[in-house]
Design a protein around this motif. Structure first.
Motif, PDB file in Angstrom:
ATOM      1  N   VAL A   1       0.841  -1.195   0.000  1.00 13.05           N
ATOM      2  CA  VAL A   1       0.000   0.000   0.000  1.00 13.05           C
ATOM      3  C   VAL A   1       0.877   1.247   0.000  1.00 13.05           C
ATOM      4  O   VAL A   1       1.739   1.414   0.870  1.00 13.05           O
ATOM      5  N   LEU A   2       0.648   2.121  -0.964  1.00  8.29           N
ATOM      6  CA  LEU A   2       1.313   3.421  -1.003  1.00  8.29           C
ATOM      7  C   LEU A   2       0.364   4.478  -0.448  1.00  8.29           C
ATOM      8  O   LEU A   2      -0.792   4.551  -0.858  1.00  8.29           O
ATOM      9  N   VAL A   3       0.872   5.294   0.470  1.00  7.31           N
ATOM     10  CA  VAL A   3       0.121   6.434   0.991  1.00  7.31           C
ATOM     11  C   VAL A   3       0.818   7.700   0.519  1.00  7.31           C
ATOM     12  O   VAL A   3       1.970   7.958   0.900  1.00  7.31           O
ATOM     13  N   THR A   4       0.164   8.490  -0.337  1.00  8.33           N
ATOM     14  CA  THR A   4       0.718   9.793  -0.692  1.00  8.33           C
ATOM     15  C   THR A   4       0.299  10.800   0.378  1.00  8.33           C
ATOM     16  O   THR A   4      -0.789  10.695   0.940  1.00  8.33           O
TER      17      THR A   4
ATOM     18  N   ALA B   1      -0.226  -4.254   6.834  1.00  6.54           N
ATOM     19  CA  ALA B   1       0.034  -3.928   5.428  1.00  6.54           C
ATOM     20  C   ALA B   1       1.526  -3.658   5.222  1.00  6.54           C
ATOM     21  O   ALA B   1       2.251  -3.302   6.158  1.00  6.54           O
ATOM     22  N   ASP B   2       1.968  -3.850   4.002  1.00  2.00           N
ATOM     23  CA  ASP B   2       3.335  -3.516   3.591  1.00  2.00           C
ATOM     24  C   ASP B   2       3.274  -2.081   3.065  1.00  2.00           C
ATOM     25  O   ASP B   2       2.845  -1.848   1.939  1.00  2.00           O
ATOM     26  N   VAL B   3       3.698  -1.119   3.885  1.00  5.66           N
ATOM     27  CA  VAL B   3       3.394   0.288   3.624  1.00  5.66           C
ATOM     28  C   VAL B   3       4.587   1.016   3.020  1.00  5.66           C
ATOM     29  O   VAL B   3       5.708   0.955   3.527  1.00  5.66           O
ATOM     30  N   ARG B   4       4.292   1.734   1.949  1.00  3.82           N
ATOM     31  CA  ARG B   4       5.241   2.646   1.328  1.00  3.82           C
ATOM     32  C   ARG B   4       4.704   4.060   1.541  1.00  3.82           C
ATOM     33  O   ARG B   4       3.576   4.362   1.165  1.00  3.82           O
ATOM     34  N   ALA B   5       5.505   4.926   2.159  1.00 11.39           N
ATOM     35  CA  ALA B   5       5.074   6.271   2.520  1.00 11.39           C
ATOM     36  C   ALA B   5       5.698   7.283   1.572  1.00 11.39           C
ATOM     37  O   ALA B   5       6.919   7.438   1.548  1.00 11.39           O
ATOM     38  N   PHE B   6       4.859   7.962   0.799  1.00 12.47           N
ATOM     39  CA  PHE B   6       5.323   8.990  -0.129  1.00 12.47           C
ATOM     40  C   PHE B   6       5.262  10.322   0.599  1.00 12.47           C
ATOM     41  O   PHE B   6       4.184  10.794   0.970  1.00 12.47           O
ATOM     42  N   VAL B   7       6.445  10.940   0.838  1.00  9.57           N
ATOM     43  CA  VAL B   7       6.527  12.190   1.570  1.00  9.57           C
ATOM     44  C   VAL B   7       7.101  13.268   0.657  1.00  9.57           C
ATOM     45  O   VAL B   7       7.760  12.976  -0.344  1.00  9.57           O
ATOM     46  N   TYR B   8       6.869  14.524   1.027  1.00  8.61           N
ATOM     47  CA  TYR B   8       7.327  15.651   0.211  1.00  8.61           C
ATOM     48  C   TYR B   8       8.840  15.814   0.368  1.00  8.61           C
ATOM     49  O   TYR B   8       9.348  15.954   1.476  1.00  8.61           O
TER      50      TYR B   8
ATOM     51  N   ILE C   1       8.078   0.811   7.567  1.00  3.12           N
ATOM     52  CA  ILE C   1       7.665   1.471   6.327  1.00  3.12           C
ATOM     53  C   ILE C   1       8.863   1.728   5.420  1.00  3.12           C
ATOM     54  O   ILE C   1       9.997   1.860   5.868  1.00  3.12           O
ATOM     55  N   LYS C   2       8.577   1.798   4.126  1.00  2.00           N
ATOM     56  CA  LYS C   2       9.558   2.269   3.159  1.00  2.00           C
ATOM     57  C   LYS C   2       9.169   3.687   2.789  1.00  2.00           C
ATOM     58  O   LYS C   2       8.065   3.927   2.305  1.00  2.00           O
ATOM     59  N   VAL C   3      10.046   4.641   3.033  1.00  2.00           N
ATOM     60  CA  VAL C   3       9.754   6.039   2.764  1.00  2.00           C
ATOM     61  C   VAL C   3      10.342   6.439   1.416  1.00  2.00           C
ATOM     62  O   VAL C   3      11.518   6.178   1.137  1.00  2.00           O
TER      63      VAL C   3
END
Length: 336
Positions: A8-11, A30-37, A58-60
């Protein structure tokens, strides 16, 4: 669909709602990928304050939602995308409207185009109750007319329509969540509840506010986060727009009095012209129906009605009253 074990990617994972959602997804498994600014300090926003288990789980990915290439790379190999990245401050949208178009409209286009190209299983796009403008009828259902009463709300209407167009044109599996007035720990002081709490917690005797007569349907962040998960997991939500609301209406003035009462402080509330929206831009009334969310996902708010609102306020007050949290806020400055 269950999000447990899904990629799951969270923008917008570094923001207020996004950080709470990211933490919740980790706890769900969940296997979480965190999209950060992207920033030169390598800050992950509010995720920097998450517990060690979350940060290690998480993977950032740092990037910019306006960049189609970076967005697509961040989404590669993901199953589900929860798209929250946006500019949300209404007063700042009067100041810099073009940035809202670039971020909210073009950013959403980048997400749904990448989802189409990559064959993403589900996209949950984030809308806002502001797209309804002043209520023409209450409670507001998803069939209520859309009214762009600020540049912010206009760009969110545009983003919603882009997302829906990809479902209608290309069968891209998009669902749109439409949260009402989310509040809670970590929220920016540009929002009304944090600005009231933070001023009182900092010792102000006079609390500066904008208009106090409009009504809102405040939704505690835990309920909003649960709404994201429920909509993502339901097979019935593809192609749908779904309100996530408490179905409880209260004025800003009454909210301010309730906060002061729960904080045990005797304060006065002072009108600040700088905090007023242009008269035709003010959303006078918001009160959302949540029947569709209940019907399609089984979601119901846990912080509903006055009692639930009071509980949510207490949790929010406790967080802001912690000196280590309060010092992050410039309580003497109006934050647009």
């Amino acid at each position: 669909m269950q999000l447990k074990h899904k990629r799951v990617l969270v923008t917008g994972a570094d923001g207020f709602i996004g950080s709470h959602l990211t933490e919740h997804l980790v706890h769900l498994g969940a296997d979480v990928r965190a999209f950060v600014y992207y920033n030169s300090n390598n800050s992950w926003g509010w995720l920097d304050d998450s517990d060690e288990h979350v940060r290690k789980s998480i993977k950032v990915v740092a990037g910019d939602i306006r960049d189609p290439f970076g967005v697509k790379e961040a989404m590669r190999d993901c199953d589900v995308v929860l798209h929250l990245a946006a500019l949300i401050a209404i007063p700042y949208s009067y100041h810099s409207p073009a940035t809202y178009v670039e971020t909210n409209v073009n950013g959403t286009l980048n997400v749904v185009q990448a989802a189409r190209d990559l064959g993403i299983e589900k996209v949950v796009h984030t809308s806002t109750s502001e797209v309804y403008g002043t209520a023409r009828f209450v409670p507001i259902t998803e069939e209520h007319p859309l009214q762009g009463q600020s540049p912010y709300s206009a760009t969110k209407i545009g983003a919603d329509q882009i997302a829906q167009s990809y479902f209608l044109s290309f069968d891209t599996p998009v669902a749109t969540i439409r949260p009402f007035n989310t509040y809670g720990p970590r929220q920016s002081a540009r929002a009304v509840i944090p600005t009231i709490i933070s001023q009182i917690a900092a010792g102000a005797k006079e609390v500066r506010l904008g208009a106090t007569h409009p009504t809102r349907d405040f939704n505690f962040v835990r309920d909003t986060v649960r709404g994201f998960v429920a909509i993502a997991e339901s097979e019935k939500t593809v192609g749908e727009v779904i309100n996530v609301s408490s179905n409880y209406e209260i004025s800003i003035g009454e909210t301010a009095e309730l906060i002061a009462e729960r904080m045990g402080r005797d304060v006065s509330f002072v009108a600040d012209d700088n905090r007023l929206r242009p008269s035709n831009s003010e959303v006078e009334r918001l009160w959302g129906a949540n029947d569709k969310a209940r019907r399609l996902t089984g979601w119901v708010p846990q912080y509903a009605d006055r009692e639930g609102f009071a509980r949510g306020l207490s949790e929010t007050i406790d967080w802001f009253s912690d000196p280590s949290n309060l010092r992050r806020y410039k309580t003497g400055i109006y934050n647009i």
